[in-house]
Design an enzyme around this catalytic site. Structure first.
Site, PDB file in Angstrom:
ATOM      1  N   GLN A 206       2.090 -19.555 -24.444  1.00 52.90           N
ATOM      2  CA  GLN A 206       1.550 -19.386 -25.779  1.00 52.90           C
ATOM      3  C   GLN A 206       2.621 -19.040 -26.792  1.00 52.90           C
ATOM      4  O   GLN A 206       2.327 -18.809 -27.960  1.00 52.90           O
ATOM      5  CB  GLN A 206       0.474 -18.294 -25.776  1.00 52.90           C
ATOM      6  CG  GLN A 206      -0.768 -18.671 -25.002  1.00 52.90           C
ATOM      7  CD  GLN A 206      -1.801 -17.559 -25.004  1.00 52.90           C
ATOM      8  OE1 GLN A 206      -1.531 -16.421 -25.378  1.00 52.90           O
ATOM      9  NE2 GLN A 206      -3.001 -17.888 -24.572  1.00 52.90           N
ATOM     10  N   HIS A 272      -0.476 -14.141 -24.659  1.00 55.16           N
ATOM     11  CA  HIS A 272      -1.035 -13.020 -25.426  1.00 55.16           C
ATOM     12  C   HIS A 272       0.013 -12.372 -26.336  1.00 55.16           C
ATOM     13  O   HIS A 272       0.222 -11.163 -26.320  1.00 55.16           O
ATOM     14  CB  HIS A 272      -1.653 -11.983 -24.497  1.00 55.16           C
ATOM     15  CG  HIS A 272      -2.899 -12.459 -23.812  1.00 55.16           C
ATOM     16  ND1 HIS A 272      -3.774 -11.607 -23.195  1.00 55.16           N
ATOM     17  CD2 HIS A 272      -3.431 -13.705 -23.661  1.00 55.16           C
ATOM     18  CE1 HIS A 272      -4.781 -12.313 -22.679  1.00 55.16           C
ATOM     19  NE2 HIS A 272      -4.586 -13.593 -22.956  1.00 55.16           N
ATOM     20  N   GLU A 366     -14.248 -11.648 -30.405  1.00 55.72           N
ATOM     21  CA  GLU A 366     -14.776 -10.710 -31.388  1.00 55.72           C
ATOM     22  C   GLU A 366     -14.269 -10.980 -32.798  1.00 55.72           C
ATOM     23  O   GLU A 366     -13.161 -11.496 -32.991  1.00 55.72           O
ATOM     24  CB  GLU A 366     -14.369  -9.274 -31.018  1.00 55.72           C
ATOM     25  CG  GLU A 366     -14.900  -8.786 -29.691  1.00 55.72           C
ATOM     26  CD  GLU A 366     -14.492  -7.354 -29.392  1.00 55.72           C
ATOM     27  OE1 GLU A 366     -14.912  -6.846 -28.338  1.00 55.72           O
ATOM     28  OE2 GLU A 366     -13.772  -6.748 -30.205  1.00 55.72           O
TER      29      GLU A 366
END
Length: 493
Positions: A206, A272, A366
């Site tokens: 990532q 992440h 979220e």
């Protein structure tokens, strides 16, 4: 043979399909174990029965789609870091590459189920080659929402993974490409111009060149900020972290580069990073840092930077009113804690509050407001479970931890976000836009004040939506992966 419908491009993160990467930094034990499995295991390519096909499709949707996209048929023809033979895929699924973000599934699947899943994936790889994913084909459509119709203008193509966008005062656009390239798109032009002087990045998993933001006084000082995966060698290991560089934009080159933020500690993982940037109305820079895949070590402690939102001055100095600035052993830049991987951040146009979205595991993505010293619960509370189907936590609520304003189950893998401003989009005014990597659409969250009341899915199957911004011309701009394209959303009368 598989029964397939139209295929759409899929770009996973650091799982089986690491794009254009080398294997530096992987743990020796994991790599050796997988290599041994490849050498010792003979996995035959199989033709699936209808029962096996349905089981493989269900397993893919339940366990794999959160990172690789909802439809297996969406696998695009990519460079596969660890190979795409049956043996390669079997080893990757069974044993994983944890430091690259790929969990092991040997506890979730039998060898027979893995073999069927491998066959399912390989069939998808072959079938995707016959489809055209041109930006021109996508842009020819007229889309209809609940309140208006719209089309897409193709503004720029030729990028790999456009990750962040920012607009200069003159209307030019700055675009980061995760592979490390940095571009200017002049107003009124469709031709990208390369900007020299961007930081050297670790474009693995990532990681890469990630977000871009302008200094609030850019018109006077020409300062921009880039977030990226910085790296360094430590023995035979390559470590990386989320970093922020400040530089002066001089035509199409960067000068006076200075690294003003590095998230400590550095790690061997390749996922992440978080890495969204946003200047608040207080003139301070908010930086998201993901938990680096080490949530138990990082997210709930103020002595480590990952799994947080950070707040710094424009030169990297620490504001005196940061919540933990006087705590012994604390990382003084921390603003919030308990965040998993924030990849969307924007300012509410009325209140000035910093809104974020973050990835959950399997479920539990979220939307939150990043408020001073608040704890958002990861991994103590979550509406998701582990990727391999095991229980992450029994708790969805706990005293002292914030509840999300909105959450998704199943996960959509949210990306960039922006509030709709201006009057071009009738019925959308004030709504919140969030990109979906997994389901390949643009989510429009209907707002009632600061409350999210409903969701409408726009641009279905457009591709993995990486970022969305409101331009100074009042139009919505969307960055989409594979092919790397910037679109402008244009209402149709």
């Amino acid at each position: 043979m598989l029964k397939t419908s139209r295929l759409f491009p899929l770009l996973g993160f650091a799982l089986i399909t690491l794009h254009s990467c080398t294997s530096s930094g992987s743990s020796a034990s994991t790599t050796d174990a997988n290599a041994q499995t490849v050498a010792q295991t003979s996995v035959q390519e199989v033709a699936l029965s209808e029962t096996q096909l349905e089981k493989a499709r269900t397993n893919y949707a339940s366990y794999c789609s959160g990172c690789h996209g909802e439809q297996m048929e969406a696998f695009t023809d990519r460079k596969w870091k660890h190979g795409n033979t049956a043996e390669n895929l079997f080893a990757a699924i069974k044993h994983g590459y944890p430091e690259e973000g790929m969990p092991a599934f040997e506890q979730a699947f039998t060898d027979q189920e893995i073999t069927a899943l491998v066959a399912y994936i390989q069939e998808g790889i072959q079938n995707v080659k016959q489809y055209d994913f041109s930006a021109e084909a996508t842009a020819s459509a007229v889309y209809t929402s609940e309140s208006l119709s719209y089309r897409l203008d193709t503004m720029a193509t030729g990028m790999e993974i456009p990750w962040g966008m920012a607009f200069l005062p003159n209307g030019d656009m700055l675009i980061t490409d995760r592979n490390g390239a940095f571009y200017r798109l002049p107003k009124g032009s469709r031709q990208l111009q390369k900007i020299a002087g961007a930081p050297e990045v670790l474009a693995q998993g990532q990681g890469g060149l990630l977000d871009v933001a302008l200094h609030p006084d850019f018109a006077k000082n020409n300062l921009i900020y880039l977030s990226y995966s910085a790296f360094k060698k430590e023995g035979d290991q390559t470590l990386s972290t989320t970093a922020v560089m400040r530089a002066k934009l001089d035509s199409n080159k960067l000068t006076d580069q200075k690294v003003i933020f590095e998230a400590q500690p550095w790690a061997r993982t390749r996922h992440h990073y978080g890495s969204r940037l946003e200047f608040g109305r207080d003139g301070l820079l908010y930086v998201s840092v993901g938990d680096r895949g080490q949530h138990h070590e990082n997210a709930q402690t103020i002595e480590r930077a990952p799994g947080k939102v950070h707040r710094i001055k424009d030169d990297g100095a620490i504001p005196a009113d940061n919540p933990f600035v006087n705590e012994k052993g604390a990382i003084a830049s921390i603003w919030t804690i308990g965040n998993r991987n924030i990849q969307g951040m924007t300012i509410h146009p009325s209140t000035g509050a910093i809104w974020t979205n973050e990835h959950g595991p399997r479920g539990g993505d979220e939307v939150n407001i990043a408020e001073k010293s608040k704890n958002y619960g990861w991994p103590v509370i979550s509406y998701g479970i582990n990727y391999n189907g095991t229980v992450l936590t029994e708790l969805t609520k706990k005293e002292g931890m914030e509840q999300p304003l909105w959450y998704w189950v199943p996960s959509i893998a949210p990306s960039g976000m922006a509030f709709v401003t201006g009057g071009r989009y009738k019925g959308w005014e004030g709504d919140l836009l969030v990109g979906s990597l997994r389901f390949q659409f643009l989510s429009k969250l209907k707002m009632d004040g600061e409350k999210i009341v409903s969701e409408e899915k726009l641009l279905k199957n457009i591709g993995r939506v990486r970022d969305v911004k409101m331009g100074p011309d009042g139009y919505i701009y969307v960055a989409v992966e594979s092919p790397g394209t910037i679109y402008r959303v244009v209402p149709v009368e």
